[in-house]
Scaffold this active site. Structure first.
Site, PDB file in Angstrom:
ATOM      1  N   GLY A   1       0.630  -1.377  -0.244  1.00 23.23           N
ATOM      2  CA  GLY A   1      -0.131   0.336   0.214  1.00 23.23           C
ATOM      3  C   GLY A   1       1.179   1.552  -0.149  1.00 23.23           C
ATOM      4  O   GLY A   1       2.073   1.014   0.113  1.00 23.23           O
ATOM      5  N   PHE A   2      -0.005   2.881   0.146  1.00 19.08           N
ATOM      6  CA  PHE A   2       0.490   3.969  -0.198  1.00 19.08           C
ATOM      7  C   PHE A   2       1.534   3.720   1.235  1.00 19.08           C
ATOM      8  O   PHE A   2       3.386   4.086   1.272  1.00 19.08           O
ATOM      9  CB  PHE A   2       0.084   4.655   0.316  1.00 19.08           C
ATOM     10  CG  PHE A   2       0.200   6.557   0.649  1.00 19.08           C
ATOM     11  CD1 PHE A   2       1.393   7.120   0.262  1.00 19.08           C
ATOM     12  CD2 PHE A   2      -0.383   6.496   1.664  1.00 19.08           C
ATOM     13  CE1 PHE A   2       1.434   8.301   0.346  1.00 19.08           C
ATOM     14  CE2 PHE A   2      -0.126   8.123   2.421  1.00 19.08           C
ATOM     15  CZ  PHE A   2       0.702   8.525   1.954  1.00 19.08           C
TER      16      PHE A   2
ATOM     17  N   THR B   1      -5.734  -2.470  -2.082  1.00 20.35           N
ATOM     18  CA  THR B   1      -6.081  -1.554  -2.389  1.00 20.35           C
ATOM     19  C   THR B   1      -3.804  -0.689  -3.357  1.00 20.35           C
ATOM     20  O   THR B   1      -4.310   0.508  -3.363  1.00 20.35           O
ATOM     21  CB  THR B   1      -6.446  -0.076  -1.639  1.00 20.35           C
ATOM     22  OG1 THR B   1      -5.849  -0.842  -0.020  1.00 20.35           O
ATOM     23  CG2 THR B   1      -7.625  -0.540  -0.974  1.00 20.35           C
TER      24      THR B   1
ATOM     25  N   TYR C   1     -15.021   1.613   9.418  1.00 22.31           N
ATOM     26  CA  TYR C   1     -12.730   1.867   9.542  1.00 22.31           C
ATOM     27  C   TYR C   1     -13.135   2.234  11.230  1.00 22.31           C
ATOM     28  O   TYR C   1     -12.168   1.823  11.796  1.00 22.31           O
ATOM     29  CB  TYR C   1     -12.812   3.231   8.681  1.00 22.31           C
ATOM     30  CG  TYR C   1     -11.680   3.318   8.502  1.00 22.31           C
ATOM     31  CD1 TYR C   1     -10.122   2.566   8.064  1.00 22.31           C
ATOM     32  CD2 TYR C   1     -11.162   4.687   9.300  1.00 22.31           C
ATOM     33  CE1 TYR C   1      -9.167   3.156   8.329  1.00 22.31           C
ATOM     34  CE2 TYR C   1      -9.617   5.138   8.919  1.00 22.31           C
ATOM     35  CZ  TYR C   1      -8.731   3.955   8.449  1.00 22.31           C
ATOM     36  OH  TYR C   1      -7.703   4.096   8.539  1.00 22.31           O
TER      37      TYR C   1
HETATM   38  P1  NAD Z   1      -3.323   1.625   1.936  1.00 22.82           P
HETATM   39  O1  NAD Z   1      -4.974   1.736   1.392  1.00 22.82           O
HETATM   40  O2  NAD Z   1      -2.745   2.430   0.717  1.00 22.82           O
HETATM   41  O3  NAD Z   1      -3.145   0.877   2.082  1.00 22.82           O
HETATM   42  C1  NAD Z   1      -3.284  -0.488   2.683  1.00 22.82           C
HETATM   43  C2  NAD Z   1      -2.958  -1.964   2.083  1.00 22.82           C
HETATM   44  O4  NAD Z   1      -2.849  -3.412   3.503  1.00 22.82           O
HETATM   45  C3  NAD Z   1      -3.073  -2.443   0.653  1.00 22.82           C
HETATM   46  O5  NAD Z   1      -1.895  -2.254   0.205  1.00 22.82           O
HETATM   47  C4  NAD Z   1      -4.144  -3.319   0.615  1.00 22.82           C
HETATM   48  O6  NAD Z   1      -3.907  -3.407  -0.553  1.00 22.82           O
HETATM   49  C5  NAD Z   1      -3.858  -3.502   1.885  1.00 22.82           C
HETATM   50  N1  NAD Z   1      -4.303  -4.780   2.794  1.00 22.82           N
HETATM   51  C6  NAD Z   1      -6.226  -4.151   2.759  1.00 22.82           C
HETATM   52  N2  NAD Z   1      -6.847  -4.922   3.385  1.00 22.82           N
HETATM   53  C7  NAD Z   1      -6.514  -6.255   3.840  1.00 22.82           C
HETATM   54  C8  NAD Z   1      -6.432  -8.245   3.476  1.00 22.82           C
HETATM   55  N3  NAD Z   1      -8.334  -8.399   4.175  1.00 22.82           N
HETATM   56  N4  NAD Z   1      -5.647  -8.077   3.826  1.00 22.82           N
HETATM   57  C9  NAD Z   1      -4.188  -8.242   3.369  1.00 22.82           C
HETATM   58  N5  NAD Z   1      -3.879  -6.963   3.200  1.00 22.82           N
HETATM   59  C10 NAD Z   1      -4.751  -5.880   3.308  1.00 22.82           C
HETATM   60  O7  NAD Z   1      -3.070   2.600   2.562  1.00 22.82           O
HETATM   61  P2  NAD Z   1      -2.362   3.582   3.322  1.00 22.82           P
HETATM   62  O8  NAD Z   1      -2.664   5.257   3.906  1.00 22.82           O
HETATM   63  O9  NAD Z   1      -0.729   2.900   2.758  1.00 22.82           O
HETATM   64  O10 NAD Z   1      -3.097   3.397   4.941  1.00 22.82           O
HETATM   65  C11 NAD Z   1      -1.854   2.054   5.887  1.00 22.82           C
HETATM   66  C12 NAD Z   1      -2.392   1.554   7.234  1.00 22.82           C
HETATM   67  O11 NAD Z   1      -2.638   3.074   7.886  1.00 22.82           O
HETATM   68  C13 NAD Z   1      -4.346   1.701   7.457  1.00 22.82           C
HETATM   69  O12 NAD Z   1      -4.719   0.436   8.304  1.00 22.82           O
HETATM   70  C14 NAD Z   1      -4.293   2.875   7.391  1.00 22.82           C
HETATM   71  O13 NAD Z   1      -5.882   2.543   8.392  1.00 22.82           O
HETATM   72  C15 NAD Z   1      -3.514   3.634   8.564  1.00 22.82           C
HETATM   73  N6  NAD Z   1      -3.462   4.604   8.230  1.00 22.82           N
HETATM   74  C16 NAD Z   1      -3.633   6.252   7.173  1.00 22.82           C
HETATM   75  C17 NAD Z   1      -3.912   7.309   6.954  1.00 22.82           C
HETATM   76  C18 NAD Z   1      -3.466   8.388   6.181  1.00 22.82           C
HETATM   77  O14 NAD Z   1      -3.939   9.006   5.943  1.00 22.82           O
HETATM   78  N7  NAD Z   1      -2.969   7.175   4.649  1.00 22.82           N
HETATM   79  C19 NAD Z   1      -4.096   7.873   8.447  1.00 22.82           C
HETATM   80  C20 NAD Z   1      -4.482   7.150   9.461  1.00 22.82           C
HETATM   81  C21 NAD Z   1      -3.997   5.835   9.050  1.00 22.82           C
END
Ligand code: NAD
Ligand code: UDP
Length: 312
Positions: free
Chosen positions: A11-12, A36, A144
């Protein structure tokens, strides 16, 4: 050299974490179901023999031997986490149970990617970790928010009952290269719209605020949190306290891109928080950390990334 598991590694945020931890000389294993995330986020790491990819869904148990786990797997943008709300809850809750069970068995230290969304639409501003939040348990964001709140509860209870070494990072809005261009989050939306000369869509009147953190600052913060002594188990806010209204963000993106895009106003989604800003006193004290990258500087880097990937 540590062996480190990163769920959501494609992911990101996960991809930046994989990159940093590999560069620091660790062995890194990414577990991801690519809901994602994308292989393109980590393809540049694949010729490193200490990097491994596993396609797996964290709602199903799995077994592996590692020293540390970063639990990042979960869709993070409203359109993605609302696409299948029940699955989002399963990912947060069953994912946490599976990963905590693994950590317990192999005695690994484990960090949870929690979120500022545990504060909901906050009545206290800025938000300290002691604030319990204002979350609608049946609203469109609840899959969420409540999933992440339940995961925090699971983490503290695995620590108290089973002595699992836990860390909880409450991450505030994070942006940077490798954000999904179509995930609907405000920074990527505005940049893509500005670069394409399309209208910039502000939801509501644009007076709602967010505090935007550049991804490199976040990665520094979570790694520092992972390295704290085992006695540090309570949540720590990791965010940038510089607060901007969404209208200010739109103006900055238009200015930096030099775009001719116009601003349009669309209805505000239900339960959209009116303000958000981290109190980072605890992170400053415990981690000796604070974000370094100003919004303008981070936006320039992110805009460069989108220009390249969208070939604009
Ligand atoms: P993202 O969607 O880019 O990354 C999430 C990753 O998890 C993806 O690669 C997706 O394919 C994988 N994923 C989703 N469901 C899955 C499953 N059931 N099994 C295996 N893999 C799975 O999001 P992000 O922005 O990189 O966020 C990463 C984490 O940080 C998340 O847990 C998110 O809740 C948390 N977070 C992000 C932010 C933000 O601003 N980006 C803020 C607060 C918390
Ligand atoms: N937002 C907006 N236009 C967009 C996308 C989002 O005005 O094209 C608003 C959204 O309503 C919210 C803020 O920007 O008030 C941040 O939205 P995002 O989805 O990025 O993060 P979150 O609401 O989860 O903090």
């Amino acid at each position: 050299m540590k062996r480190i598991l990163i769920t959501g590694g494609a992911g990101f945020i996960g991809s930046h974490l994989c990159e940093r931890l590999l560069n620091e000389g660790n062995e890194v294993i990414s577990v991801d179901n690519y809901f994602t995330g994308a292989k393109s986020n980590i393809v540049h790491l694949l010729d490193n023999p200490y990097f491994e990819l596993i396609r797996h869904d964290v709602t199903m148990p799995f077994f592996i031997e590692v020293d540390e786990i970063y639990n990042m797997a979960c869709p993070a943008s409203p359109i993605h986490y609302q696409y299948n709300a029940i699955k989002t809850i399963k990912t947060s809750v069953m994912g946490a149970i599976n990963i905590l069970g693994l950590a317990k068995r192999i005695k690994a230290k484990i960090l949870q990617a929690s979120t500022s969304e545990v504060y909901g639409d906050p009545k206290i501003h800025p938000q300290p970790e002691t604030y319990w939040g204002n979350v609608n348990p049946i609203g469109p964001r609840s899959c969420y928010d409540e999933g992440k709140r339940c995961a925090e509860s699971l983490f503290v209870n695995y620590n108290e009952q089973n002595n699992v070494r836990i860390k909880i990072a409450r991450i505030f809005n994070t942006y940077g290269p490798r954000m999904h261009p179509n995930d609907g989050r405000v920074v990527s939306n505005f940049i893509v719209q500005a670069l394409n000369g399309k209208d910039i869509t502000i939801y509501g009147d644009g007076s709602q605020t967010r505090s935007f953190q550049y991804v490199d600052d976040l990665v520094n913060g979570v790694i520092k949190l992972m390295e704290t002594p085992d006695s540090i188990t309570l949540p720590v806010n990791i965010g940038n306290p510089d607060e901007f209204s969404i209208k200010e963000l739109a103006d900055k993106v238009i200015e930096i891109t030099g775009s001719k895009s116009k601003i349009t106003f669309e209805p505000l989604p239900a339960d959209d928080p009116t303000q958000r800003k981290p109190d980072i006193s605890k992170a400053k004290e415990i981690l000796k950390w604070e974000p370094k990258i100003k919004l303008e500087e981070g936006l320039v880097k992110t805009i460069e990334y989108f220009k390249k990937t969208l070939s604009l």
